[in-house]
Scaffold this active site. Structure first.
Site, mmCIF file in Angstrom:
data_model
loop_
_atom_site.group_PDB
_atom_site.id
_atom_site.type_symbol
_atom_site.label_atom_id
_atom_site.label_comp_id
_atom_site.label_asym_id
_atom_site.label_seq_id
_atom_site.Cartn_x
_atom_site.Cartn_y
_atom_site.Cartn_z
ATOM 1 N N ALA A 49 0.795 -1.228 0.000
ATOM 2 C CA ALA A 49 0.000 0.000 0.000
ATOM 3 C C ALA A 49 0.835 1.289 0.000
ATOM 4 O O ALA A 49 0.620 2.173 -0.839
ATOM 5 C CB ALA A 49 -0.971 -0.024 1.178
ATOM 6 N N ARG A 88 -5.490 -0.358 -9.143
ATOM 7 C CA ARG A 88 -5.874 -1.422 -8.195
ATOM 8 C C ARG A 88 -6.834 -0.776 -7.189
ATOM 9 O O ARG A 88 -6.607 0.370 -6.784
ATOM 10 C CB ARG A 88 -4.667 -2.009 -7.461
ATOM 11 C CG ARG A 88 -3.747 -2.866 -8.342
ATOM 12 C CD ARG A 88 -2.638 -3.512 -7.503
ATOM 13 N NE ARG A 88 -3.071 -4.719 -6.816
ATOM 14 C CZ ARG A 88 -2.342 -5.330 -5.869
ATOM 15 N NH1 ARG A 88 -1.166 -4.836 -5.492
ATOM 16 N NH2 ARG A 88 -2.777 -6.432 -5.302
ATOM 17 N N ASP A 233 -3.991 -2.586 3.848
ATOM 18 C CA ASP A 233 -4.248 -1.890 2.576
ATOM 19 C C ASP A 233 -5.292 -0.798 2.733
ATOM 20 O O ASP A 233 -5.302 0.171 1.972
ATOM 21 C CB ASP A 233 -4.663 -2.895 1.506
ATOM 22 C CG ASP A 233 -3.455 -3.710 1.080
ATOM 23 O OD1 ASP A 233 -3.163 -4.727 1.736
ATOM 24 O OD2 ASP A 233 -2.759 -3.276 0.144
HETATM 25 O O1 MRU Z 1 -1.033 -7.579 -3.337
HETATM 26 P P1 MRU Z 1 -0.001 -6.833 -2.551
HETATM 27 O O2 MRU Z 1 1.324 -7.508 -2.534
HETATM 28 O O3 MRU Z 1 0.067 -5.376 -2.964
HETATM 29 O O4 MRU Z 1 -0.560 -6.848 -1.053
HETATM 30 C C1 MRU Z 1 0.201 -6.175 -0.088
HETATM 31 C C2 MRU Z 1 -0.325 -6.320 1.287
HETATM 32 O O5 MRU Z 1 -1.372 -6.889 1.516
HETATM 33 C C3 MRU Z 1 0.452 -5.651 2.358
HETATM 34 O O6 MRU Z 1 0.357 -6.368 3.561
HETATM 35 C C4 MRU Z 1 -0.102 -4.238 2.568
HETATM 36 O O7 MRU Z 1 -0.182 -3.540 1.365
HETATM 37 C C5 MRU Z 1 0.743 -3.456 3.527
HETATM 38 S S1 MRU Z 1 2.340 -3.067 2.824
HETATM 39 C C6 MRU Z 1 3.183 -2.195 4.003
#
Ligand code: MRU
Length: 345
Positions: A49, A88, A233
């Site tokens: 995120a 996204r 997220d």
């Molecule tokens: O699909 P992704 O790899 O973008 O998902 C990421 C996550 O779920 C993380 O845990 C979240 O974004 C926090 S990153 C500090």
């Protein structure tokens, strides 16, 4: 050791460390068009995120430079900026990053880049601050030493602009000499834990093991874990938290075992305009990601994949949410607003 730089602005381009190639190859990808940015976000060349927040901000600069080269109208530029914003849906930071720099478009591309660079510096500083807060909270709520910490997905420097969130807390605890072992869930289907968190643990010399996602509940219930720490997220106004698919199962197991389940994120991940977790859009990705790996199918021909990329953990199963501004214990007297505004009561 140099800090990992997942997102950078160099030579009029958004430069991304290609996370689809890790841990095997450290390759950078330069994005010079909106198509490049949207494709990189959708393929998870860049993910996590807070990193997506930086991409949103620099993505506006990419769109402006392309607009200049191709003679776009203001309306076309706005539509292309929206394409970056919507690449996204679940991590609020992507839209937040775009919205943060949008008012600077009138000042020209250098004004947008300057604001994006400020956002990056603030995010890294926020990660350092929330890591100290989170480590303090864990030290105060976990008795056993050294700590055995479970984490899910990747929340380190790769997922942010530097240092990390949940993984930043692990780094902080490691620097304090408190870590015995990290259980890194492999994080199906794209293996952000096995590929990326393991890589970051190894870089920092943090002791770790990779386990199948299906092992997490059992590891917790067998008493092998003192605390689970995950990122987020999007955190809704009631504390419900969207994070990588599999997170809610970890939370339920922690609840059953009576150990803390901690969520860590910068305040930019708190979305006070989203009332509850039920209002969070969950990204549904290509089913082929769960029926094949590297283009080789392992499910029977014709098998349909069901591939939600995130889940929502109800606030009731979260022991503490940590941002750079506050620690909130859902159900406690301090509301989620404090995560953004700072703790005043
Ligand atoms: O699909 P992704 O790899 O973008 O998902 C990421 C996550 O779920 C993380 O845990 C979240 O974004 C926090 S990153 C500090």
């Amino acid at each position: 050791m140099a800090e990992i730089e997942a997102v950078a602005w160099r030579d009029d381009a958004l430069v991304l460390l290609d996370q689809t190639r890790l841990p095997g190859d450290e390759v950078h990808l330069a994005c010079r068009s909106v198509d490049d940015v949207v494709d990189a976000v959708r393929r998870l060349v860049v993910r996590g995120a807070p990193a997506l927040g930086a991409v949103g901000a620099y993505g506006v600069a990419v769109a402006m430079l392309q607009a200049g080269r191709e003679g776009w109208t203001a309306g076309r530029l706005s539509a292309e900026v929206d394409r970056v914003r919507d690449a996204r849906p679940t991590a609020v930071n992507l839209a937040w990053g775009v919205d943060r720099v949008r008012p600077f478009i009138a000042g020209g591309v250098s004004a947008v880049i300057a604001e994006a660079t400020t956002l990056v510096a603030e995010d890294t500083a926020a990660n350092r601050a929330l890591s100290r807060r989170g480590a303090d909270w864990i030290e105060a709520h976990c008795v056993r030493r050294p700590l055995r910490v479970l984490t899910h997905c990747n929340t380190g420097a790769l997922a942010t602009t530097g240092w990390g969130t949940a993984f930043g807390i692990i780094r902080e605890l490691f620097d304090r000499g408190e870590i015995e072992r990290v259980y890194a869930d492999e994080t199906r289907p794209l293996l952000q834990g096995a590929r990326l968190t393991a890589w970051e643990c190894a870089r920092h010399g943090i002791p770790y093991v990779v386990q199948a996602d299906g092992a997490a509940a059992s590891t917790i219930l067998r008493g092998l874990v003192d605390v689970a720490v995950i990122g987020a997220d999007r955190i809704a106004r009631n504390g419900d938290t969207a994070n990588k698919i599999g997170s809610v199962g970890v939370a339920l197991a922690c609840h059953a075992a009576g150990i803390p389940f901690v969520v860590a994120a910068p305040s930019s991940t708190v979305d006070l305009s989203t009332a509850t977790g039920a209002d969070i859009e969950i990204e549904l990705r290509d089913g082929a990601e769960v029926t094949a790996w590297s283009g080789v199918a392992y499910a029977p021909e014709g098998a349909q994949g069901f591939n939600p990329a995130f889940d929502v953990t109800p606030a009731a199963y979260i022991s503490a949410v940590v941002t750079e501004r506050a620690v909130v214990e859902p159900g406690g007297h301090v509301s989620v607003e404090a995560l953004v505004k700072g703790e005043t009561s």
